[in-house]
Scaffold this motif. Sequence first.
Motif, PDB file in Angstrom:
ATOM      1  N   UNK A 105       0.707  -1.431  -0.009  1.00 57.31           N
ATOM      2  CA  UNK A 105      -0.089  -0.031  -0.035  1.00 57.31           C
ATOM      3  C   UNK A 105       1.154   1.312   0.138  1.00 57.31           C
ATOM      4  N   UNK A 106       0.709   2.358  -0.951  1.00 58.90           N
ATOM      5  CA  UNK A 106       1.536   3.118  -1.451  1.00 58.90           C
ATOM      6  C   UNK A 106       0.951   4.622  -1.654  1.00 58.90           C
ATOM      7  N   UNK A 107       1.234   5.656  -0.411  1.00 56.21           N
ATOM      8  CA  UNK A 107       0.471   6.955  -0.765  1.00 56.21           C
ATOM      9  C   UNK A 107       0.843   7.447  -2.135  1.00 56.21           C
ATOM     10  N   UNK A 108      -0.348   8.111  -2.669  1.00 56.55           N
ATOM     11  CA  UNK A 108       0.009   8.639  -3.934  1.00 56.55           C
ATOM     12  C   UNK A 108       0.378   9.976  -3.531  1.00 56.55           C
ATOM     13  N   UNK A 109       0.622  10.602  -2.348  1.00 60.85           N
ATOM     14  CA  UNK A 109       1.355  11.916  -2.095  1.00 60.85           C
ATOM     15  C   UNK A 109       2.857  11.576  -1.548  1.00 60.85           C
ATOM     16  N   UNK A 110       3.571  12.570  -1.701  1.00 63.51           N
ATOM     17  CA  UNK A 110       5.217  12.296  -1.232  1.00 63.51           C
ATOM     18  C   UNK A 110       5.158  12.098   0.381  1.00 63.51           C
ATOM     19  N   UNK A 111       5.586  10.958   0.637  1.00 63.97           N
ATOM     20  CA  UNK A 111       6.050  10.455   1.891  1.00 63.97           C
ATOM     21  C   UNK A 111       7.116   9.495   1.965  1.00 63.97           C
ATOM     22  N   UNK A 112       8.183  10.065   2.492  1.00 58.95           N
ATOM     23  CA  UNK A 112       9.471   9.219   2.629  1.00 58.95           C
ATOM     24  C   UNK A 112       9.329   7.854   3.198  1.00 58.95           C
ATOM     25  N   UNK A 113       8.768   7.766   4.475  1.00 58.76           N
ATOM     26  CA  UNK A 113       8.470   6.485   5.157  1.00 58.76           C
ATOM     27  C   UNK A 113       8.087   6.819   6.619  1.00 58.76           C
ATOM     28  N   UNK A 114       8.565   6.043   7.511  1.00 60.39           N
ATOM     29  CA  UNK A 114       8.017   6.039   8.886  1.00 60.39           C
ATOM     30  C   UNK A 114       8.734   7.273   9.678  1.00 60.39           C
ATOM     31  N   UNK A 115       9.614   8.257   9.099  1.00 57.07           N
ATOM     32  CA  UNK A 115       9.999   9.271   9.896  1.00 57.07           C
ATOM     33  C   UNK A 115       9.208  10.463   9.337  1.00 57.07           C
ATOM     34  N   UNK A 116       8.465  10.220   8.253  1.00 51.52           N
ATOM     35  CA  UNK A 116       7.501  11.361   7.811  1.00 51.52           C
ATOM     36  C   UNK A 116       6.768  11.896   9.090  1.00 51.52           C
ATOM     37  N   UNK A 117       6.684  13.152   9.401  1.00 49.96           N
ATOM     38  CA  UNK A 117       5.813  13.600  10.436  1.00 49.96           C
ATOM     39  C   UNK A 117       4.477  13.533  10.285  1.00 49.96           C
ATOM     40  N   UNK A 118       4.199  13.819   8.990  1.00 51.91           N
ATOM     41  CA  UNK A 118       2.698  13.849   8.627  1.00 51.91           C
ATOM     42  C   UNK A 118       1.933  12.692   8.888  1.00 51.91           C
ATOM     43  N   UNK A 119       2.643  11.595   8.812  1.00 49.68           N
ATOM     44  CA  UNK A 119       1.841  10.317   8.785  1.00 49.68           C
ATOM     45  C   UNK A 119       1.774  10.028  10.514  1.00 49.68           C
ATOM     46  N   UNK A 120       2.304  10.318  11.454  1.00 49.06           N
ATOM     47  CA  UNK A 120       2.087  10.443  12.978  1.00 49.06           C
ATOM     48  C   UNK A 120       1.477  11.585  13.589  1.00 49.06           C
ATOM     49  N   UNK A 121       0.938  12.467  12.873  1.00 52.25           N
ATOM     50  CA  UNK A 121       0.475  13.572  13.456  1.00 52.25           C
ATOM     51  C   UNK A 121      -1.015  13.889  13.422  1.00 52.25           C
ATOM     52  N   UNK A 162      -2.575  13.934  10.477  1.00 54.76           N
ATOM     53  CA  UNK A 162      -2.799  14.705   9.404  1.00 54.76           C
ATOM     54  C   UNK A 162      -3.133  14.033   8.005  1.00 54.76           C
ATOM     55  N   UNK A 163      -3.083  12.653   8.196  1.00 58.49           N
ATOM     56  CA  UNK A 163      -3.318  11.737   6.992  1.00 58.49           C
ATOM     57  C   UNK A 163      -4.307  10.780   7.202  1.00 58.49           C
ATOM     58  N   UNK A 164      -4.799  10.144   5.897  1.00 61.62           N
ATOM     59  CA  UNK A 164      -5.468   8.936   6.261  1.00 61.62           C
ATOM     60  C   UNK A 164      -4.888   7.721   7.119  1.00 61.62           C
ATOM     61  N   UNK A 165      -5.856   6.959   7.224  1.00 62.13           N
ATOM     62  CA  UNK A 165      -5.428   5.639   8.108  1.00 62.13           C
ATOM     63  C   UNK A 165      -4.733   4.569   7.236  1.00 62.13           C
ATOM     64  N   UNK A 166      -3.349   4.800   6.929  1.00 59.09           N
ATOM     65  CA  UNK A 166      -2.887   3.851   6.106  1.00 59.09           C
ATOM     66  C   UNK A 166      -2.877   2.475   6.419  1.00 59.09           C
ATOM     67  N   UNK A 167      -2.911   2.031   7.955  1.00 60.17           N
ATOM     68  CA  UNK A 167      -2.759   0.601   8.274  1.00 60.17           C
ATOM     69  C   UNK A 167      -4.435   0.281   8.139  1.00 60.17           C
ATOM     70  N   UNK A 168      -5.261   0.746   8.499  1.00 60.36           N
ATOM     71  CA  UNK A 168      -6.673   0.460   8.120  1.00 60.36           C
ATOM     72  C   UNK A 168      -6.958   0.272   6.876  1.00 60.36           C
ATOM     73  N   UNK A 169      -6.275   1.039   5.992  1.00 63.18           N
ATOM     74  CA  UNK A 169      -6.551   0.916   4.365  1.00 63.18           C
ATOM     75  C   UNK A 169      -5.914  -0.517   3.946  1.00 63.18           C
TER      76      UNK A 169
END
Length: 245
Positions: free
Chosen positions: A74-90, A92-99
């Motif tokens: 499962x890969x975001x179509x917005x630019x997100x490098x990886x787990x260090x990306x602050x946007x994914x744990x603040x 501000x993003x969809x729930x990638x795990x549930x997706x």
Amino acid sequence: MSENHWENQPGTPPDVTPECGQESDGERLYLWRQIVHWRSGTGGSQCNPLIELDKQNHWSVMNGGATGASGWLLVPTDRKKGIECRDIWTHRDPNYWNAAWGYVRSPYGSPTTTGLGINSKDKRTQDQLHIHIATFQSDAKTYLDARSPSEIATTPGDWAKKLLTVPSDSKPGQVYRVLHVKDLATDNLFNLLQSNVVSSDQMGNQTMIVIPAKSGGFYVLNSDISLSQGAAFGTGTCNHLLKCS
């Protein structure tokens, strides 16, 4: 704010932060280039591994990976490098795990044999966030299902304290922090990790794995190389518990 704490509506991408990367930075960008090709209208060829797309929520499902790994991503179509990306744990993003779990169905996998995982910054081969959807190691699930309730955290605040050396097929056991959650929709697992276990500057060193529990819900395992328990040590890759390659 919604009941499950997501601040943005689905499909509303946040501003990209430096930790998440820029449109054209870096070298390990095979997955990201496939997204760019699709967005530019040049995707869809046999060379593009993108096999399913959710335009509203800004994620895709890809077949395998750049190195021919088994399973799906499962890969975001917005630019997100990886787990260090602050946007994914603040929040501000969809729930990638549930997706990702939503795709654990034919032909992508069975809920009884499939888990999810993400590698740390140093252990991944691609600098675009991707969650592996792959068969889990049977020894690991058997071991986790046999643990007593006191050995596994049931609240995020206890997650850092519950260390287990989890065996896996043909590999030495690695040390993981283990949390049980009832579902993947209620909370942002990335946020739970950053808020309860590790500091922001250590998020890039983490691996996370999700495996369905026999009693219902999911085991959420986290590790990094700083962990130790007896002769066993932690790891920055999900490959010990998932058959990703």
